[in-house]
Design an enzyme around this catalytic site. Structure first.
Site, short mmCIF file in Angstrom:
data_model
loop_
_atom_site.label_atom_id
_atom_site.label_comp_id
_atom_site.label_asym_id
_atom_site.label_seq_id
_atom_site.Cartn_x
_atom_site.Cartn_y
_atom_site.Cartn_z
N HIS A 107 -1.20 10.61 -4.39
CA HIS A 107 0.04 10.12 -3.78
C HIS A 107 1.19 10.25 -4.74
CE1 HIS A 107 -2.17 6.82 -5.66
NE2 HIS A 107 -1.00 6.31 -6.02
N HIS A 109 4.93 8.64 -5.60
CA HIS A 109 5.83 7.50 -5.39
C HIS A 109 7.27 8.02 -5.31
CE1 HIS A 109 2.89 4.31 -6.75
NE2 HIS A 109 2.37 5.34 -7.37
P1 5GP Z 1 -1.09 3.96 -7.96
O1 5GP Z 1 -1.20 2.69 -8.75
O2 5GP Z 1 -2.45 4.51 -7.62
O3 5GP Z 1 -0.19 4.99 -8.57
O4 5GP Z 1 -0.36 3.59 -6.61
C1 5GP Z 1 -0.98 2.98 -5.56
C2 5GP Z 1 0.12 2.34 -4.76
O5 5GP Z 1 -0.42 1.96 -3.52
C3 5GP Z 1 0.71 1.10 -5.41
O6 5GP Z 1 2.09 1.26 -5.59
C4 5GP Z 1 0.35 -0.01 -4.44
O7 5GP Z 1 1.38 -0.96 -4.34
C5 5GP Z 1 0.14 0.73 -3.14
N1 5GP Z 1 -0.80 0.11 -2.24
C6 5GP Z 1 -1.99 -0.48 -2.56
N2 5GP Z 1 -2.62 -0.89 -1.45
C7 5GP Z 1 -1.82 -0.54 -0.40
C8 5GP Z 1 -1.95 -0.70 1.01
O8 5GP Z 1 -2.92 -1.24 1.53
N3 5GP Z 1 -0.94 -0.23 1.77
C9 5GP Z 1 0.16 0.39 1.22
N4 5GP Z 1 1.11 0.82 2.08
N5 5GP Z 1 0.31 0.54 -0.10
C10 5GP Z 1 -0.67 0.09 -0.90
#
Ligand code: 5GP
Length: 145
Positions: A107, A109
């Site tokens: 993903h 951001h």
């Molecule tokens: P990472 O930490 O892997 O770069 O980003 C994961 C992102 O997913 C985080 O910014 C977190 O807030 C978001 N996130 C985690 N669980 C969920 C969810 O159930 N729904 C949505 N829309 N975002 C989520």
């Protein structure tokens, strides 16, 4: 979680792709889905994920998919800019737990920034009210249409 490993079909974003859990979506086609981050670092924090390949991170995204996917990332970023008029936009992604990754489906951001406005740290925000996310999402959707 290491940089590489087995793709977990039950990760939270795979469930969003399959429609098994809700998400406040702003964009969807055959290549990508974009939706509001449920724990936003700031207003308009949006995530863009590839819909098809089971890529845990950017290093695992098939090369022939990069162009079409990154085009969607730019399309959504432009819509976030048009809708919210930020002073800047952070576009970032994390590969592996030591880099900050917490969900193991690739993903990007998209995080709008405004002069003088503080941003919560990565992974340090509380859960947003979906109704509040929807108010922002409707503006991004309008910019995409
Ligand atoms: P990472 O930490 O892997 O770069 O980003 C994961 C992102 O997913 C985080 O910014 C977190 O807030 C978001 N996130 C985690 N669980 C969920 C969810 O159930 N729904 C949505 N829309 N975002 C989520």
């Amino acid at each position: 979680m290491s940089l590489h490993g087995t793709y977990d079909d039950d990760n939270i974003f795979a469930k969003i792709i399959r429609g098994e859990i809700p998400a406040v979506k702003v964009y969807e086609d055959d290549v990508a889905i974009a939706f509001m981050d449920l724990f936003p670092q700031g207003e308009g924090h949006t995530l863009v994920i590839p819909k098809i390949p089971k890529a845990r991170n950017f290093l695992e995204l098939p090369g022939d998919y990069i162009g079409s996917f990154m085009q969607r990332v730019q399309t959504v970023a432009k819509a976030v800019e048009a809708a919210l008029k930020p002073d800047g936009i952070v576009i970032t992604q994390f590969n592996g737990a030591p880099a900050g990754q917490t969900v193991y489906h690739l993903h990007f951001h998209i995080i709008p920034r405004w002069e003088g406005k503080q941003l919560a740290g990565h992974g340090q925000s509380g859960q947003a009210d979906p109704d509040d996310l929807e108010k922002v999402a409707v503006r991004i959707r309008e910019a995409l249409s």
